[in-house]
Design an enzyme around this catalytic site. Structure first.
Site, PDB file in Angstrom:
ATOM      1  N   CYS A   1     -12.273  -0.097  -3.060  1.00 40.57           N
ATOM      2  CA  CYS A   1     -11.547   1.038  -3.662  1.00 40.57           C
ATOM      3  C   CYS A   1     -12.347   1.632  -4.820  1.00 40.57           C
ATOM      4  O   CYS A   1     -11.842   2.470  -5.559  1.00 40.57           O
ATOM      5  CB  CYS A   1     -10.157   0.603  -4.121  1.00 40.57           C
ATOM      6  SG  CYS A   1     -10.199  -0.648  -5.424  1.00 40.57           S
TER       7      CYS A   1
ATOM      8  N   GLU B   1      -5.019 -15.381  -3.071  1.00 44.94           N
ATOM      9  CA  GLU B   1      -4.551 -14.324  -3.979  1.00 44.94           C
ATOM     10  C   GLU B   1      -4.102 -14.992  -5.270  1.00 44.94           C
ATOM     11  O   GLU B   1      -3.494 -16.066  -5.244  1.00 44.94           O
ATOM     12  CB  GLU B   1      -3.384 -13.589  -3.303  1.00 44.94           C
ATOM     13  CG  GLU B   1      -2.617 -12.639  -4.172  1.00 44.94           C
ATOM     14  CD  GLU B   1      -3.459 -11.472  -4.657  1.00 44.94           C
ATOM     15  OE1 GLU B   1      -3.576 -11.348  -5.895  1.00 44.94           O
ATOM     16  OE2 GLU B   1      -3.993 -10.713  -3.830  1.00 44.94           O
TER      17      GLU B   1
ATOM     18  N   TYR C   1      -8.358 -11.831  -1.757  1.00 46.59           N
ATOM     19  CA  TYR C   1      -7.448 -10.832  -2.360  1.00 46.59           C
ATOM     20  C   TYR C   1      -6.429 -10.383  -1.309  1.00 46.59           C
ATOM     21  O   TYR C   1      -6.270  -9.198  -1.030  1.00 46.59           O
ATOM     22  CB  TYR C   1      -8.234  -9.636  -2.900  1.00 46.59           C
ATOM     23  CG  TYR C   1      -9.403 -10.021  -3.768  1.00 46.59           C
ATOM     24  CD1 TYR C   1      -9.224 -10.320  -5.111  1.00 46.59           C
ATOM     25  CD2 TYR C   1     -10.686 -10.125  -3.239  1.00 46.59           C
ATOM     26  CE1 TYR C   1     -10.297 -10.694  -5.911  1.00 46.59           C
ATOM     27  CE2 TYR C   1     -11.766 -10.508  -4.031  1.00 46.59           C
ATOM     28  CZ  TYR C   1     -11.559 -10.796  -5.359  1.00 46.59           C
ATOM     29  OH  TYR C   1     -12.615 -11.166  -6.148  1.00 46.59           O
TER      30      TYR C   1
ATOM     31  N   GLN D   1       0.831  -1.216   0.000  1.00 42.85           N
ATOM     32  CA  GLN D   1       0.000   0.000   0.000  1.00 42.85           C
ATOM     33  C   GLN D   1       0.860   1.258   0.000  1.00 42.85           C
ATOM     34  O   GLN D   1       1.845   1.335   0.739  1.00 42.85           O
ATOM     35  CB  GLN D   1      -0.929   0.003   1.223  1.00 42.85           C
ATOM     36  CG  GLN D   1      -2.150  -0.857   1.059  1.00 42.85           C
ATOM     37  CD  GLN D   1      -1.859  -2.348   1.109  1.00 42.85           C
ATOM     38  OE1 GLN D   1      -0.766  -2.767   1.460  1.00 42.85           O
ATOM     39  NE2 GLN D   1      -2.837  -3.152   0.749  1.00 42.85           N
TER      40      GLN D   1
ATOM     41  N   ASP E   1     -11.182  -7.474  -0.086  1.00 41.91           N
ATOM     42  CA  ASP E   1     -10.525  -6.222  -0.486  1.00 41.91           C
ATOM     43  C   ASP E   1     -10.204  -6.343  -1.973  1.00 41.91           C
ATOM     44  O   ASP E   1      -9.050  -6.504  -2.362  1.00 41.91           O
ATOM     45  CB  ASP E   1      -9.252  -6.036   0.364  1.00 41.91           C
ATOM     46  CG  ASP E   1      -8.551  -4.719   0.078  1.00 41.91           C
ATOM     47  OD1 ASP E   1      -9.096  -3.903  -0.694  1.00 41.91           O
ATOM     48  OD2 ASP E   1      -7.446  -4.500   0.618  1.00 41.91           O
TER      49      ASP E   1
END
Length: 458
Positions: free
Chosen positions: A412, A337, A316, A287, A385
């Site tokens: 997001c 993932e 994720y 991030q 996420d």
């Protein structure tokens, strides 16, 4: 068939009041219900606009003058930031930016007839200089290698030295590299001819550790003066721990290639997030705003209501940022993932931190959820996420069948969040708290949020 008569024509000048901002940060002026999108205008402003492009459903305009100014306008924004998209909301005061982000989610909910509350956006005390990673293109300008950023919607480089939203130490590092490329006359990459050497300078800097990694992306293996440039970077950049050459010889907009050569120091750097040590390689996803990421994840973890007895699935999971933070408060965490390198990083990060109650799997989240569901895994909490495209319908369905009491949705993209909330409702999940926006990317139009869903039926 007669041509549709549009209310405005190209090159026409119109005046009007800006009614709203789009999710890209452009003002909206309407003529007979027909929208004209105008960069660098704000709601409530009375403006004169020259129409630059006309389509059947909307037009683009260029601001000529402002007759009545918004009280939320920043008078002297840096035009390069607005022009390149580095800071598309750089003309808007920060409190107004936070309201814009809250309203963005609210409007999409209203449009979908979802009567849900949105809390005030959690902002930053200092909404600039926050990015811990820069990927800066290098191009020849007036005969010398130059760093900067592209104009929005183009590949025209605007030379920039202070990127405003990046850690100032990263900006300084980029300038050190740029000056060395000039000193040793290393030619920058040319997209048209596919010639030249240096394509991009990537710099990462740990927010807590202050460790610096420089990645020099080259158009092939050949890198003239690499020894001298490497030596001087190692001598001149404070906190430098790693210098890497990344080879990308393809005609592509993808920034990094798959091949790395360690030129100096360590192949990775370290940083902390929520008290956990993370190893970061050139290709790791990490991030870019650690301060706000901590607030975002802390909000997600608090809302999960963990007491050490729960089984949690993290979809994720990336390099394990949420999973490993959750593991401290849960009985067991399962992360999935699709990127194998990220899962390798997640396993390594778990080992480095002595975390033994986390299992990481490579796979498509929706397929792995269906597998786990078939195997009879019964999570108490599911944390998602996802990328901007949101969740796959199959994943929502598999979640419904596994029947966790809570789903924590870290989003997001408000548009796909709203769509997915409607799909979760079909599985018996409803939002039980105000949606919490978090400003991960101040000065830009992006908005992250945390939504708590609980199983109420089925």
């Amino acid at each position: 068939m007669s041509k549709v008569q549009l209310p405005v024509h190209k090159n026409e000048t119109v005046t009007g009041t800006v009614l709203d901002l789009t999710y890209q940060g452009n003002g909206v002026v309407k003529v007979d219900h027909y929208p004209i999108f105008v960069p660098n205008t704000l709601p409530g402003e009375e403006v004169t606009v020259k129409v630059t492009k006309v389509t059947k459903n909307f037009a683009w305009g260029k601001l000529i003058s402002i007759e009545k100014k918004s009280p939320d306008r920043i008078d002297d924004p840096n035009w390069a930031y607005l022009q390149t998209g580095i800071a598309p909301l750089g003309n808007l005061t920060y409190p107004a930016q936070l309201k814009f982000k809250q309203r963005q989610i609210q409007k999409l909910l209203e449009k979908a007839h979802l009567n849900l509350e949105v809390a005030e956006t959690l902002g930053m005390d200092q909404p600039f200089g926050y990015r811990n990673k820069a990927q800066v293109p290098v191009r020849m300008v007036k005969g010398q290698p130059t760093t900067g950023f592209y104009k929005r919607g183009s590949h025209d480089l605007v030379p920039i030295e202070d990127f405003y939203i990046q850690d100032p130490a990263i900006d300084q590092t980029v300038l050190v590299v740029r000056d060395l490329l000039r000193k040793y006359q290393v030619p920058a990459y040319d997209e048209e001819t596919h010639r030249g050497v240096i394509r991009t300078v990537m710099v990462r800097r740990g927010y807590y550790s202050h460790q610096v990694m420089v990645v020099l992306v080259t158009n092939g293996e050949h890198f003239p003066h690499v020894a001298e440039i490497t030596r001087e970077i190692s001598e001149r950049v404070p906190g430098i721990k790693s210098i890497v050459q990344n080879v990308n010889d393809k005609r592509t907009n993808v920034i990094l290639g798959t091949k790395n050569h360690l030129l100096w120091g360590e192949p990775t750097i370290h940083d902390n997030l929520l008290g956990i040590d993370f190893t970061i390689s050139p290709l790791s996803f990490y991030q870019v705003n650690p301060q706000q990421t901590e607030r975002l994840y802390q909000t997600a973890i608090e809302n999960a209501g963990l007491d050490g007895s729960q089984t949690v699935i993290d979809a994720y999971c990336g390099i394990g940022t949420i999973s490993l933070a959750v593991a401290k408060h849960a009985k067991h965490v399962y992360g999935v993932e699709i990127v194998p390198a990220a899962i390798a990083d997640a396993k390594q990060n778990a080992a480095n931190n002595g975390i033994e109650n986390a299992t990481f799997v490579v796979g498509k989240a929706e397929e792995q959820f269906a597998k786990w569901q078939a195997e009879g895994l019964k999570p108490d909490v599911v944390i998602v996420d996802p990328p901007r495209k949101g969740l796959d319908a199959q994943l929502i369905e598999a979640t419904g069948k596994m029947a966790p009491q809570k789903v924590i949705y870290v989003s997001c993209n408000p548009a796909t969040l709203v769509r997915d909330l409607q799909r979760f409702a079909e599985q018996g999940y409803h939002v039980t708290k105000p949606i919490q926006p978090v400003d991960q990317f101040p000065q830009t139009t992006h908005v992250e949020s945390v939504t708590v869903l609980e199983r109420t039926e089925k």
